[in-house]
Design a protein around this motif. Structure first.
Motif, mmCIF file in Angstrom:
data_model
loop_
_atom_site.group_PDB
_atom_site.id
_atom_site.type_symbol
_atom_site.label_atom_id
_atom_site.label_comp_id
_atom_site.label_asym_id
_atom_site.label_seq_id
_atom_site.Cartn_x
_atom_site.Cartn_y
_atom_site.Cartn_z
ATOM 1 N N LEU A 105 14.000 10.296 54.369
ATOM 2 C CA LEU A 105 14.822 9.124 54.640
ATOM 3 C C LEU A 105 14.219 8.470 55.862
ATOM 4 N N SER A 106 13.995 7.167 55.797
ATOM 5 C CA SER A 106 13.269 6.495 56.878
ATOM 6 C C SER A 106 13.927 6.645 58.243
ATOM 7 N N ASP A 107 15.242 6.817 58.320
ATOM 8 C CA ASP A 107 15.853 6.988 59.642
ATOM 9 C C ASP A 107 16.312 8.425 59.903
ATOM 10 N N ALA A 108 15.763 9.380 59.142
ATOM 11 C CA ALA A 108 16.039 10.805 59.398
ATOM 12 C C ALA A 108 14.947 11.372 60.291
ATOM 13 N N ALA A 109 15.231 12.515 60.894
ATOM 14 C CA ALA A 109 14.270 13.183 61.779
ATOM 15 C C ALA A 109 13.799 14.480 61.135
ATOM 16 N N GLY A 110 13.484 14.411 59.877
ATOM 17 C CA GLY A 110 13.036 15.592 59.157
ATOM 18 C C GLY A 110 13.301 15.435 57.679
ATOM 19 N N PRO A 111 13.073 16.496 56.907
ATOM 20 C CA PRO A 111 13.232 16.400 55.457
ATOM 21 C C PRO A 111 14.687 16.255 55.027
ATOM 22 N N VAL A 112 14.854 15.711 53.830
ATOM 23 C CA VAL A 112 16.158 15.576 53.182
ATOM 24 C C VAL A 112 16.218 16.611 52.075
ATOM 25 N N ARG A 113 17.352 17.287 51.968
ATOM 26 C CA ARG A 113 17.568 18.238 50.886
ATOM 27 C C ARG A 113 18.853 17.840 50.169
ATOM 28 N N ALA A 114 18.814 17.908 48.842
ATOM 29 C CA ALA A 114 19.984 17.532 48.053
ATOM 30 C C ALA A 114 20.201 18.546 46.945
ATOM 31 N N GLU A 115 21.478 18.804 46.648
ATOM 32 C CA GLU A 115 21.845 19.762 45.607
ATOM 33 C C GLU A 115 22.976 19.186 44.760
ATOM 34 N N VAL A 116 22.838 19.330 43.443
ATOM 35 C CA VAL A 116 23.853 18.880 42.494
ATOM 36 C C VAL A 116 24.696 20.087 42.084
ATOM 37 N N ASP A 117 26.018 19.901 42.096
ATOM 38 C CA ASP A 117 26.958 20.904 41.606
ATOM 39 C C ASP A 117 28.031 20.155 40.829
ATOM 40 N N GLY A 118 27.852 20.038 39.517
ATOM 41 C CA GLY A 118 28.782 19.262 38.699
ATOM 42 C C GLY A 118 28.710 17.795 39.078
ATOM 43 N N ASN A 119 29.868 17.218 39.389
ATOM 44 C CA ASN A 119 29.897 15.796 39.760
ATOM 45 C C ASN A 119 29.654 15.564 41.250
ATOM 46 N N ARG A 120 29.339 16.638 41.998
ATOM 47 C CA ARG A 120 29.110 16.506 43.446
ATOM 48 C C ARG A 120 27.624 16.616 43.771
ATOM 49 N N LEU A 121 27.164 15.689 44.600
ATOM 50 C CA LEU A 121 25.820 15.727 45.160
ATOM 51 C C LEU A 121 25.978 15.938 46.657
ATOM 52 N N PHE A 125 20.478 16.384 56.139
ATOM 53 C CA PHE A 125 19.283 16.010 56.884
ATOM 54 C C PHE A 125 19.592 15.941 58.369
ATOM 55 N N LYS A 126 18.548 16.046 59.167
ATOM 56 C CA LYS A 126 18.659 15.891 60.622
ATOM 57 C C LYS A 126 18.443 14.426 60.970
ATOM 58 N N MET A 127 19.091 13.999 62.043
ATOM 59 C CA MET A 127 18.953 12.640 62.552
ATOM 60 C C MET A 127 18.379 12.709 63.967
ATOM 61 N N PRO A 128 17.906 11.586 64.495
ATOM 62 C CA PRO A 128 17.437 11.599 65.885
ATOM 63 C C PRO A 128 18.549 12.036 66.851
ATOM 64 N N HIS A 129 18.155 12.432 68.055
ATOM 65 C CA HIS A 129 19.069 12.792 69.149
ATOM 66 C C HIS A 129 19.887 14.043 68.862
ATOM 67 N N GLY A 130 19.339 14.950 68.044
ATOM 68 C CA GLY A 130 20.014 16.223 67.798
ATOM 69 C C GLY A 130 21.210 16.152 66.867
ATOM 70 N N LEU A 131 21.361 15.075 66.122
ATOM 71 C CA LEU A 131 22.470 14.932 65.180
ATOM 72 C C LEU A 131 22.080 15.527 63.830
ATOM 73 N N SER A 132 23.059 16.035 63.102
ATOM 74 C CA SER A 132 22.824 16.483 61.732
ATOM 75 C C SER A 132 23.840 15.800 60.830
ATOM 76 N N ALA A 133 23.390 15.445 59.633
ATOM 77 C CA ALA A 133 24.251 14.733 58.688
ATOM 78 C C ALA A 133 24.369 15.533 57.401
ATOM 79 N N ARG A 134 25.551 15.457 56.810
ATOM 80 C CA ARG A 134 25.799 16.042 55.498
ATOM 81 C C ARG A 134 26.645 15.039 54.734
#
Length: 169
Positions: A105-121, A125-134
């Motif tokens: 992701l162009s504004d992520a600070a590392g790789p993106v990982r994604a997992e599908v479980d039924g209708n949920r994705l 990923f990590k973001m700049p400044h020590g943030l993490s997103a889910r």
């Protein structure tokens, strides 16, 4: 010593009040969420962003996705948040097996990982400044819309959430 710990305690107390969980009531075994199918072509999102100590902000996202060389899925997005200039970002995803994707992701600070479980994705990923997103995206039964809950944390504390309704054009 006590005065130094008060801001940290206040931050933890406030973080506990913010919505920061996925939306389990929306999870079901079907329909299967294929992000490359859902995001192929144009889609639009309407969201509300909650950042700790700030008033909620409206966010609009316009997306357009397509395959490149049959193996790389590109998703170009224009994001407009109230009070900020529009910005563009790009997702680049590759399927690694029936349920998993990796990419960037162009504004992520590392790789993106994604997992599908039924209708949920679920996307992480990590973001700049020590943030993490889910992100937890739930495909609706009609296959034409999805709900997205994004949770951003720093040091394990929820500092922002985004609740978005996405619809295919």
């Amino acid at each position: 010593m006590i005065l130094r710990s008060l801001p940290a305690a206040a931050l933890l107390a406030l973080a506990g009040c913010a919505p920061h969980e996925p939306l389990p009531a929306l999870h079901s075994p079907a329909p299967l969420f294929d992000p490359t199918r859902f995001f192929a072509g144009a889609s639009r999102g309407e969201a509300e962003l909650h950042i700790l100590f700030h008033a909620p902000r409206a966010v609009r996202v316009e997306s357009r996705g397509h395959w490149q060389d049959g193996t790389l899925f590109l998703l170009d997005q224009r994001i407009r948040a109230a009070g900020s200039p529009a910005r563009d970002r790009q997702w680049r995803l590759r399927r690694t097996d029936a349920r998993h994707f990796t990419g960037t992701l162009s504004d992520a600070a590392g790789p993106v990982r994604a997992e599908v479980d039924g209708n949920r994705l679920t996307i992480a990923f990590k973001m700049p400044h020590g943030l993490s997103a889910r992100q937890y995206l739930y495909l609706a039964a009609d296959g034409r819309s999805a709900e997205n809950r994004m949770i951003v944390r720093k040091w394990g504390v929820t500092v922002a959430t985004l609740d978005e309704h996405i619809r295919r054009d």
